[in-house]
Design a protein around this motif. Structure first.
Motif, PDB file in Angstrom:
ATOM      1  N   ALA A  12       0.942  -0.916   0.539  1.00  0.00           N
ATOM      2  CA  ALA A  12       0.326   0.566  -0.028  1.00  0.00           C
ATOM      3  C   ALA A  12       1.137   1.025  -0.136  1.00  0.00           C
ATOM      4  O   ALA A  12       0.697   2.512  -0.847  1.00  0.00           O
ATOM      5  CB  ALA A  12      -1.005   0.097   1.205  1.00  0.00           C
ATOM      6  N   TRP A  13       1.781   1.175   0.659  1.00  0.00           N
ATOM      7  CA  TRP A  13       2.986   2.407   0.840  1.00  0.00           C
ATOM      8  C   TRP A  13       3.369   2.881  -0.689  1.00  0.00           C
ATOM      9  O   TRP A  13       3.686   3.709  -1.044  1.00  0.00           O
ATOM     10  CB  TRP A  13       3.859   1.771   1.684  1.00  0.00           C
ATOM     11  CG  TRP A  13       4.637   3.263   1.921  1.00  0.00           C
ATOM     12  CD1 TRP A  13       4.481   4.007   2.799  1.00  0.00           C
ATOM     13  CD2 TRP A  13       5.474   3.479   1.239  1.00  0.00           C
ATOM     14  NE1 TRP A  13       5.603   5.170   3.105  1.00  0.00           N
ATOM     15  CE2 TRP A  13       6.086   4.900   1.818  1.00  0.00           C
ATOM     16  CE3 TRP A  13       6.887   3.211   0.153  1.00  0.00           C
ATOM     17  CZ2 TRP A  13       7.238   5.781   1.603  1.00  0.00           C
ATOM     18  CZ3 TRP A  13       7.408   4.037  -0.154  1.00  0.00           C
ATOM     19  CH2 TRP A  13       8.054   5.386   0.312  1.00  0.00           C
ATOM     20  N   ARG A  14       3.737   1.494  -1.647  1.00  0.00           N
ATOM     21  CA  ARG A  14       4.217   0.943  -2.221  1.00  0.00           C
ATOM     22  C   ARG A  14       3.084   2.078  -3.582  1.00  0.00           C
ATOM     23  O   ARG A  14       3.860   2.632  -4.426  1.00  0.00           O
ATOM     24  CB  ARG A  14       5.119   0.549  -3.500  1.00  0.00           C
ATOM     25  CG  ARG A  14       6.601   0.348  -2.404  1.00  0.00           C
ATOM     26  CD  ARG A  14       7.220  -1.139  -3.011  1.00  0.00           C
ATOM     27  NE  ARG A  14       8.165  -1.226  -2.321  1.00  0.00           N
ATOM     28  CZ  ARG A  14       8.479  -2.273  -0.883  1.00  0.00           C
ATOM     29  NH1 ARG A  14       7.417  -2.936  -0.350  1.00  0.00           N
ATOM     30  NH2 ARG A  14       9.451  -2.147  -1.060  1.00  0.00           N
ATOM     31  N   LYS A  15       2.255   1.720  -3.584  1.00  0.00           N
ATOM     32  CA  LYS A  15       0.754   1.939  -4.654  1.00  0.00           C
ATOM     33  C   LYS A  15       0.992   3.641  -3.868  1.00  0.00           C
ATOM     34  O   LYS A  15       0.694   4.174  -5.681  1.00  0.00           O
ATOM     35  CB  LYS A  15      -0.192   1.710  -4.410  1.00  0.00           C
ATOM     36  CG  LYS A  15      -1.543   1.760  -4.744  1.00  0.00           C
ATOM     37  CD  LYS A  15      -2.599   1.093  -4.642  1.00  0.00           C
ATOM     38  CE  LYS A  15      -3.589   1.099  -5.751  1.00  0.00           C
ATOM     39  NZ  LYS A  15      -5.212   1.017  -5.533  1.00  0.00           N
ATOM     40  N   LEU A  16       0.430   4.008  -3.058  1.00  0.00           N
ATOM     41  CA  LEU A  16       0.812   5.601  -2.767  1.00  0.00           C
ATOM     42  C   LEU A  16       1.950   5.933  -3.677  1.00  0.00           C
ATOM     43  O   LEU A  16       2.258   7.682  -3.872  1.00  0.00           O
ATOM     44  CB  LEU A  16       0.168   5.648  -1.602  1.00  0.00           C
ATOM     45  CG  LEU A  16       0.836   7.423  -0.725  1.00  0.00           C
ATOM     46  CD1 LEU A  16      -0.771   7.865  -1.398  1.00  0.00           C
ATOM     47  CD2 LEU A  16       0.752   7.888   0.990  1.00  0.00           C
ATOM     48  N   ALA A  17       3.398   5.645  -3.239  1.00  0.00           N
ATOM     49  CA  ALA A  17       4.313   6.243  -3.286  1.00  0.00           C
ATOM     50  C   ALA A  17       4.456   6.144  -5.187  1.00  0.00           C
ATOM     51  O   ALA A  17       5.352   7.025  -6.056  1.00  0.00           O
ATOM     52  CB  ALA A  17       5.718   5.584  -3.055  1.00  0.00           C
ATOM     53  N   THR A  18       4.497   5.769  -6.399  1.00  0.00           N
ATOM     54  CA  THR A  18       4.014   5.515  -7.635  1.00  0.00           C
ATOM     55  C   THR A  18       3.409   5.610  -8.226  1.00  0.00           C
ATOM     56  O   THR A  18       2.648   6.029  -9.662  1.00  0.00           O
ATOM     57  CB  THR A  18       4.907   3.656  -7.407  1.00  0.00           C
ATOM     58  OG1 THR A  18       3.925   3.085  -7.248  1.00  0.00           O
ATOM     59  CG2 THR A  18       6.292   3.560  -6.945  1.00  0.00           C
ATOM     60  N   GLN A  19       2.155   5.628  -7.781  1.00  0.00           N
ATOM     61  CA  GLN A  19       0.578   6.126  -8.635  1.00  0.00           C
ATOM     62  C   GLN A  19       0.441   6.809  -8.272  1.00  0.00           C
ATOM     63  O   GLN A  19       0.141   8.198  -7.708  1.00  0.00           O
ATOM     64  CB  GLN A  19      -0.222   5.187  -8.401  1.00  0.00           C
ATOM     65  CG  GLN A  19       0.030   3.423  -8.822  1.00  0.00           C
ATOM     66  CD  GLN A  19      -0.795   3.003  -8.726  1.00  0.00           C
ATOM     67  OE1 GLN A  19      -2.574   3.107  -8.161  1.00  0.00           O
ATOM     68  NE2 GLN A  19      -0.969   1.324  -8.827  1.00  0.00           N
ATOM     69  N   PRO A  20      -0.078   8.091  -9.333  1.00  0.00           N
ATOM     70  CA  PRO A  20      -0.111   9.586  -9.754  1.00  0.00           C
ATOM     71  C   PRO A  20      -1.287   9.753  -8.590  1.00  0.00           C
ATOM     72  O   PRO A  20      -2.506   8.686  -8.683  1.00  0.00           O
ATOM     73  CB  PRO A  20      -1.100   9.498 -10.803  1.00  0.00           C
ATOM     74  CG  PRO A  20       0.047   8.560 -12.128  1.00  0.00           C
ATOM     75  CD  PRO A  20       0.006   7.393 -11.040  1.00  0.00           C
ATOM     76  N   GLN A  21      -1.252  10.858  -8.224  1.00  0.00           N
ATOM     77  CA  GLN A  21      -2.589  10.938  -6.922  1.00  0.00           C
ATOM     78  C   GLN A  21      -3.457  12.177  -7.384  1.00  0.00           C
ATOM     79  O   GLN A  21      -2.968  13.605  -7.019  1.00  0.00           O
ATOM     80  CB  GLN A  21      -1.631  11.195  -5.649  1.00  0.00           C
ATOM     81  CG  GLN A  21      -1.428   9.459  -5.214  1.00  0.00           C
ATOM     82  CD  GLN A  21      -2.102   8.633  -4.906  1.00  0.00           C
ATOM     83  OE1 GLN A  21      -3.223   8.736  -4.582  1.00  0.00           O
ATOM     84  NE2 GLN A  21      -1.817   7.659  -5.378  1.00  0.00           N
ATOM     85  N   MET A  22      -4.266  11.326  -7.900  1.00  0.00           N
ATOM     86  CA  MET A  22      -5.458  13.027  -8.007  1.00  0.00           C
ATOM     87  C   MET A  22      -5.805  13.279  -7.744  1.00  0.00           C
ATOM     88  O   MET A  22      -5.177  15.429  -7.616  1.00  0.00           O
ATOM     89  CB  MET A  22      -6.267  12.534  -9.015  1.00  0.00           C
ATOM     90  CG  MET A  22      -6.206  11.926 -10.388  1.00  0.00           C
ATOM     91  SD  MET A  22      -5.461  13.395 -11.690  1.00  0.00           S
ATOM     92  CE  MET A  22      -5.297  11.768 -13.230  1.00  0.00           C
ATOM     93  N   ARG A  23      -5.773  13.737  -6.050  1.00  0.00           N
ATOM     94  CA  ARG A  23      -6.707  14.178  -4.865  1.00  0.00           C
ATOM     95  C   ARG A  23      -5.482  14.817  -4.371  1.00  0.00           C
ATOM     96  O   ARG A  23      -5.799  15.531  -3.249  1.00  0.00           O
ATOM     97  CB  ARG A  23      -7.755  13.026  -4.448  1.00  0.00           C
ATOM     98  CG  ARG A  23      -6.812  12.367  -3.333  1.00  0.00           C
ATOM     99  CD  ARG A  23      -7.869  11.259  -3.056  1.00  0.00           C
ATOM    100  NE  ARG A  23      -7.403  10.295  -1.482  1.00  0.00           N
ATOM    101  CZ  ARG A  23      -6.263   9.503  -1.868  1.00  0.00           C
ATOM    102  NH1 ARG A  23      -6.077   9.025  -2.844  1.00  0.00           N
ATOM    103  NH2 ARG A  23      -5.889   9.106  -0.981  1.00  0.00           N
ATOM    104  N   LEU A  24      -4.512  14.227  -3.821  1.00  0.00           N
ATOM    105  CA  LEU A  24      -3.215  14.872  -3.640  1.00  0.00           C
ATOM    106  C   LEU A  24      -2.276  15.621  -4.657  1.00  0.00           C
ATOM    107  O   LEU A  24      -1.782  15.644  -5.081  1.00  0.00           O
ATOM    108  CB  LEU A  24      -2.763  13.527  -3.004  1.00  0.00           C
ATOM    109  CG  LEU A  24      -3.122  12.864  -1.845  1.00  0.00           C
ATOM    110  CD1 LEU A  24      -2.229  11.208  -1.488  1.00  0.00           C
ATOM    111  CD2 LEU A  24      -3.567  13.644  -1.494  1.00  0.00           C
ATOM    112  N   ASP A  25      -1.793  17.238  -3.839  1.00  0.00           N
ATOM    113  CA  ASP A  25      -0.723  17.178  -3.942  1.00  0.00           C
ATOM    114  C   ASP A  25       0.876  16.950  -3.310  1.00  0.00           C
ATOM    115  O   ASP A  25       0.768  15.896  -3.025  1.00  0.00           O
ATOM    116  CB  ASP A  25      -0.838  19.324  -3.844  1.00  0.00           C
ATOM    117  CG  ASP A  25      -0.287  19.519  -1.785  1.00  0.00           C
ATOM    118  OD1 ASP A  25       0.385  18.891  -1.568  1.00  0.00           O
ATOM    119  OD2 ASP A  25      -1.260  20.564  -2.161  1.00  0.00           O
ATOM    120  N   PRO A  26       1.984  16.900  -4.405  1.00  0.00           N
ATOM    121  CA  PRO A  26       3.343  16.618  -3.685  1.00  0.00           C
ATOM    122  C   PRO A  26       3.045  16.298  -2.022  1.00  0.00           C
ATOM    123  O   PRO A  26       4.036  15.578  -1.200  1.00  0.00           O
ATOM    124  CB  PRO A  26       4.474  17.047  -4.831  1.00  0.00           C
ATOM    125  CG  PRO A  26       2.655  18.303  -5.668  1.00  0.00           C
ATOM    126  CD  PRO A  26       2.364  18.144  -5.445  1.00  0.00           C
TER     127      PRO A  26
END
Length: 71
Positions: A12-26
């Protein structure tokens, strides 16, 4: 059970790190990665050395320098 929970949390951590997050800014993405790493350490799923590596990796993601090992 423990190993499976650790694998799921790291995935789950890696998914959050590698997939574009439309709802999150950097900055939000970086904060979420740090929170997730903190939670895994508090739960005893990862060692302090693993936590430090996740923090370094989160910094790389934030700077846009994500290491290919995350992918």
């Amino acid at each position: 059970m423990f190993d499976q929970q650790k694998k799921q949390s790291l995935a789950a951590w890696r998914k959050l790190a590698t997939q574009p997050q439309m709802r999150l800014d950097p900055e939000e993405q970086y904060d979420e990665l740090l929170k997730a790493a903190d939670e895994m350490e508090e739960q005893g799923l990862i060692t302090s050395a693993e936590w430090r590596q996740l923090v370094r990796d989160a910094g790389s993601v934030f700077r846009g320098e994500a290491d290919q090992t995350l992918r």
